[in-house]
Design a protein around this motif. Structure first.
Motif, PDB file in Angstrom:
ATOM      1  N   PHE A  19       0.848  -1.169   0.000  1.00  0.00           N
ATOM      2  CA  PHE A  19       0.000   0.000   0.000  1.00  0.00           C
ATOM      3  C   PHE A  19       0.891   1.227   0.000  1.00  0.00           C
ATOM      4  O   PHE A  19       2.046   1.169   0.361  1.00  0.00           O
ATOM      5  CB  PHE A  19      -0.910   0.022   1.241  1.00  0.00           C
ATOM      6  CG  PHE A  19      -1.824  -1.162   1.303  1.00  0.00           C
ATOM      7  CD1 PHE A  19      -3.023  -1.166   0.614  1.00  0.00           C
ATOM      8  CD2 PHE A  19      -1.479  -2.276   2.034  1.00  0.00           C
ATOM      9  CE1 PHE A  19      -3.863  -2.252   0.657  1.00  0.00           C
ATOM     10  CE2 PHE A  19      -2.318  -3.368   2.087  1.00  0.00           C
ATOM     11  CZ  PHE A  19      -3.506  -3.367   1.398  1.00  0.00           C
ATOM     12  N   THR A  20       0.334   2.338  -0.385  1.00  0.00           N
ATOM     13  CA  THR A  20       1.099   3.576  -0.357  1.00  0.00           C
ATOM     14  C   THR A  20       0.731   4.366   0.885  1.00  0.00           C
ATOM     15  O   THR A  20      -0.309   4.150   1.489  1.00  0.00           O
ATOM     16  CB  THR A  20       0.794   4.434  -1.606  1.00  0.00           C
ATOM     17  OG1 THR A  20      -0.577   4.814  -1.553  1.00  0.00           O
ATOM     18  CG2 THR A  20       1.090   3.682  -2.887  1.00  0.00           C
ATOM     19  N   ILE A  21       1.591   5.287   1.245  1.00  0.00           N
ATOM     20  CA  ILE A  21       1.356   6.106   2.421  1.00  0.00           C
ATOM     21  C   ILE A  21       0.081   6.923   2.259  1.00  0.00           C
ATOM     22  O   ILE A  21      -0.596   7.222   3.231  1.00  0.00           O
ATOM     23  CB  ILE A  21       2.590   6.992   2.689  1.00  0.00           C
ATOM     24  CG1 ILE A  21       3.737   6.093   3.139  1.00  0.00           C
ATOM     25  CG2 ILE A  21       2.313   8.076   3.694  1.00  0.00           C
ATOM     26  CD1 ILE A  21       5.066   6.758   3.221  1.00  0.00           C
ATOM     27  N   GLU A  22      -0.320   7.238   1.042  1.00  0.00           N
ATOM     28  CA  GLU A  22      -1.529   8.021   0.808  1.00  0.00           C
ATOM     29  C   GLU A  22      -2.792   7.280   1.246  1.00  0.00           C
ATOM     30  O   GLU A  22      -3.839   7.885   1.364  1.00  0.00           O
ATOM     31  CB  GLU A  22      -1.650   8.404  -0.672  1.00  0.00           C
ATOM     32  CG  GLU A  22      -0.645   9.436  -1.118  1.00  0.00           C
ATOM     33  CD  GLU A  22       0.762   8.894  -1.320  1.00  0.00           C
ATOM     34  OE1 GLU A  22       0.913   7.693  -1.621  1.00  0.00           O
ATOM     35  OE2 GLU A  22       1.711   9.664  -1.160  1.00  0.00           O
ATOM     36  N   ASP A  23      -2.707   5.972   1.475  1.00  0.00           N
ATOM     37  CA  ASP A  23      -3.879   5.189   1.862  1.00  0.00           C
ATOM     38  C   ASP A  23      -4.281   5.394   3.323  1.00  0.00           C
ATOM     39  O   ASP A  23      -5.317   4.929   3.745  1.00  0.00           O
ATOM     40  CB  ASP A  23      -3.623   3.696   1.639  1.00  0.00           C
ATOM     41  CG  ASP A  23      -3.430   3.369   0.184  1.00  0.00           C
ATOM     42  OD1 ASP A  23      -4.037   4.058  -0.659  1.00  0.00           O
ATOM     43  OD2 ASP A  23      -2.674   2.437  -0.112  1.00  0.00           O
ATOM     44  N   THR A  24      -3.484   6.064   4.114  1.00  0.00           N
ATOM     45  CA  THR A  24      -3.772   6.227   5.537  1.00  0.00           C
ATOM     46  C   THR A  24      -3.185   7.530   6.043  1.00  0.00           C
ATOM     47  O   THR A  24      -2.363   8.154   5.381  1.00  0.00           O
ATOM     48  CB  THR A  24      -3.216   5.032   6.344  1.00  0.00           C
ATOM     49  OG1 THR A  24      -3.709   5.120   7.675  1.00  0.00           O
ATOM     50  CG2 THR A  24      -1.716   5.008   6.346  1.00  0.00           C
ATOM     51  N   ASP A  25      -3.609   7.934   7.225  1.00  0.00           N
ATOM     52  CA  ASP A  25      -3.117   9.162   7.822  1.00  0.00           C
ATOM     53  C   ASP A  25      -1.825   8.942   8.610  1.00  0.00           C
ATOM     54  O   ASP A  25      -1.005   9.833   8.714  1.00  0.00           O
ATOM     55  CB  ASP A  25      -4.196   9.728   8.752  1.00  0.00           C
ATOM     56  CG  ASP A  25      -3.746  10.970   9.476  1.00  0.00           C
ATOM     57  OD1 ASP A  25      -3.247  11.887   8.792  1.00  0.00           O
ATOM     58  OD2 ASP A  25      -3.859  11.024  10.709  1.00  0.00           O
ATOM     59  N   ALA A  26      -1.643   7.755   9.183  1.00  0.00           N
ATOM     60  CA  ALA A  26      -0.494   7.506  10.052  1.00  0.00           C
ATOM     61  C   ALA A  26       0.197   6.207   9.660  1.00  0.00           C
ATOM     62  O   ALA A  26      -0.419   5.299   9.118  1.00  0.00           O
ATOM     63  CB  ALA A  26      -0.946   7.436  11.503  1.00  0.00           C
ATOM     64  N   LEU A 110      10.405   1.691  16.597  1.00  0.00           N
ATOM     65  CA  LEU A 110       9.512   2.069  15.505  1.00  0.00           C
ATOM     66  C   LEU A 110       9.483   3.588  15.479  1.00  0.00           C
ATOM     67  O   LEU A 110       9.592   4.231  16.523  1.00  0.00           O
ATOM     68  CB  LEU A 110       8.086   1.572  15.763  1.00  0.00           C
ATOM     69  CG  LEU A 110       7.903   0.130  16.205  1.00  0.00           C
ATOM     70  CD1 LEU A 110       6.626  -0.027  16.991  1.00  0.00           C
ATOM     71  CD2 LEU A 110       7.855  -0.742  14.985  1.00  0.00           C
ATOM     72  N   ILE A 111       9.308   4.167  14.310  1.00  0.00           N
ATOM     73  CA  ILE A 111       9.143   5.607  14.202  1.00  0.00           C
ATOM     74  C   ILE A 111       7.720   5.881  13.747  1.00  0.00           C
ATOM     75  O   ILE A 111       7.273   5.347  12.736  1.00  0.00           O
ATOM     76  CB  ILE A 111      10.154   6.229  13.225  1.00  0.00           C
ATOM     77  CG1 ILE A 111      11.572   5.973  13.718  1.00  0.00           C
ATOM     78  CG2 ILE A 111       9.904   7.735  13.072  1.00  0.00           C
ATOM     79  CD1 ILE A 111      12.654   6.379  12.736  1.00  0.00           C
ATOM     80  N   PHE A 112       7.014   6.707  14.510  1.00  0.00           N
ATOM     81  CA  PHE A 112       5.633   7.055  14.196  1.00  0.00           C
ATOM     82  C   PHE A 112       5.627   8.303  13.328  1.00  0.00           C
ATOM     83  O   PHE A 112       6.351   9.265  13.603  1.00  0.00           O
ATOM     84  CB  PHE A 112       4.844   7.330  15.476  1.00  0.00           C
ATOM     85  CG  PHE A 112       3.448   7.801  15.221  1.00  0.00           C
ATOM     86  CD1 PHE A 112       2.443   6.904  14.902  1.00  0.00           C
ATOM     87  CD2 PHE A 112       3.131   9.147  15.273  1.00  0.00           C
ATOM     88  CE1 PHE A 112       1.151   7.336  14.661  1.00  0.00           C
ATOM     89  CE2 PHE A 112       1.843   9.598  15.028  1.00  0.00           C
ATOM     90  CZ  PHE A 112       0.851   8.681  14.726  1.00  0.00           C
ATOM     91  N   GLN A 113       4.807   8.293  12.278  1.00  0.00           N
ATOM     92  CA  GLN A 113       4.662   9.473  11.439  1.00  0.00           C
ATOM     93  C   GLN A 113       3.208   9.635  11.043  1.00  0.00           C
ATOM     94  O   GLN A 113       2.472   8.659  10.923  1.00  0.00           O
ATOM     95  CB  GLN A 113       5.557   9.384  10.205  1.00  0.00           C
ATOM     96  CG  GLN A 113       7.015   9.350  10.603  1.00  0.00           C
ATOM     97  CD  GLN A 113       7.944   9.588   9.447  1.00  0.00           C
ATOM     98  OE1 GLN A 113       7.575   9.483   8.304  1.00  0.00           O
ATOM     99  NE2 GLN A 113       9.171   9.920   9.766  1.00  0.00           N
ATOM    100  N   GLN A 114       2.836  10.891  10.847  1.00  0.00           N
ATOM    101  CA  GLN A 114       1.475  11.235  10.481  1.00  0.00           C
ATOM    102  C   GLN A 114       1.540  12.214   9.320  1.00  0.00           C
ATOM    103  O   GLN A 114       2.315  13.166   9.351  1.00  0.00           O
ATOM    104  CB  GLN A 114       0.793  11.872  11.696  1.00  0.00           C
ATOM    105  CG  GLN A 114      -0.665  11.692  11.759  1.00  0.00           C
ATOM    106  CD  GLN A 114      -1.241  12.216  13.080  1.00  0.00           C
ATOM    107  OE1 GLN A 114      -0.535  12.513  14.026  1.00  0.00           O
ATOM    108  NE2 GLN A 114      -2.547  12.317  13.113  1.00  0.00           N
ATOM    109  N   LYS A 115       0.739  11.967   8.272  1.00  0.00           N
ATOM    110  CA  LYS A 115       0.743  12.858   7.098  1.00  0.00           C
ATOM    111  C   LYS A 115       0.364  14.274   7.476  1.00  0.00           C
ATOM    112  O   LYS A 115       1.009  15.233   7.065  1.00  0.00           O
ATOM    113  CB  LYS A 115      -0.227  12.355   6.030  1.00  0.00           C
ATOM    114  CG  LYS A 115       0.319  11.266   5.175  1.00  0.00           C
ATOM    115  CD  LYS A 115      -0.497  11.039   3.929  1.00  0.00           C
ATOM    116  CE  LYS A 115      -1.980  11.024   4.141  1.00  0.00           C
ATOM    117  NZ  LYS A 115      -2.738  10.624   2.969  1.00  0.00           N
ATOM    118  N   VAL A 116      -0.701  14.406   8.245  1.00  0.00           N
ATOM    119  CA  VAL A 116      -1.148  15.720   8.705  1.00  0.00           C
ATOM    120  C   VAL A 116      -1.094  15.677  10.226  1.00  0.00           C
ATOM    121  O   VAL A 116      -2.026  15.221  10.870  1.00  0.00           O
ATOM    122  CB  VAL A 116      -2.579  16.035   8.221  1.00  0.00           C
ATOM    123  CG1 VAL A 116      -3.009  17.409   8.700  1.00  0.00           C
ATOM    124  CG2 VAL A 116      -2.671  15.930   6.710  1.00  0.00           C
TER     125      VAL A 116
END
Length: 131
Positions: A19-26, A110-116
């Motif tokens: 899946f691509t990162i665009e499929d989710t917010d985090a 783990l590194i947590f990231q959020q698109k917005v």
């Protein structure tokens, strides 16, 4: 075409789902650079096969931690793990987590990231000084 999000992600090399990162917010980035999408309202992490993210590492408890979205941010919960859950080196039972934070599950990082990214109340003083 709609992508079906998996309900369980097993990163022991047994999945062909991409899946691509665009499929989710985090998302989480694992030590081996694998990107895991946080794509459910309750996202469980641990060694048990029933978890959404299965970590095949003896340091991680069978049911170790849980991520939940709340008010634009995510909250990380330790689920009574043996080795502990840490954010940026600080042991937690539950805590809001921000984009870029490093999660350690008994030493597995783990590194947590959020698109917005959600609001960061701890940075309001810094924002005020920039104006």
């Amino acid at each position: 075409m709609d992508l079906q999000q998996p309900e369980r992600i097993d990163y022991r090399g047994e999945t062909d789902q991409h899946f691509t990162i665009e499929d989710t917010d985090a998302f989480l980035t694992l030590e081996n650079k694998t990107v895991v999408l946080v794509n459910l309202p309750i996202f469980n992490i641990g060694r048990r096969i029933e978890n959404n993210l299965v970590m095949n590492d003896p340091r991680v408890s069978r049911i170790h931690a849980q991520l939940r979205p709340m008010n634009g941010n995510y909250v990380l919960f330790d689920l009574g793990s043996t080795g502990g859950t840490f954010i940026n080196g600080r042991r937690i039972e539950q805590s809001v987590i921000y984009s870029g934070d490093v999660i350690s599950l008994a030493g597995v990082q783990l590194i947590f990231q959020q698109k917005v990214p959600g609001p960061r109340p701890d940075l309001k003083e810094t924002d005020r000084n920039l104006k």
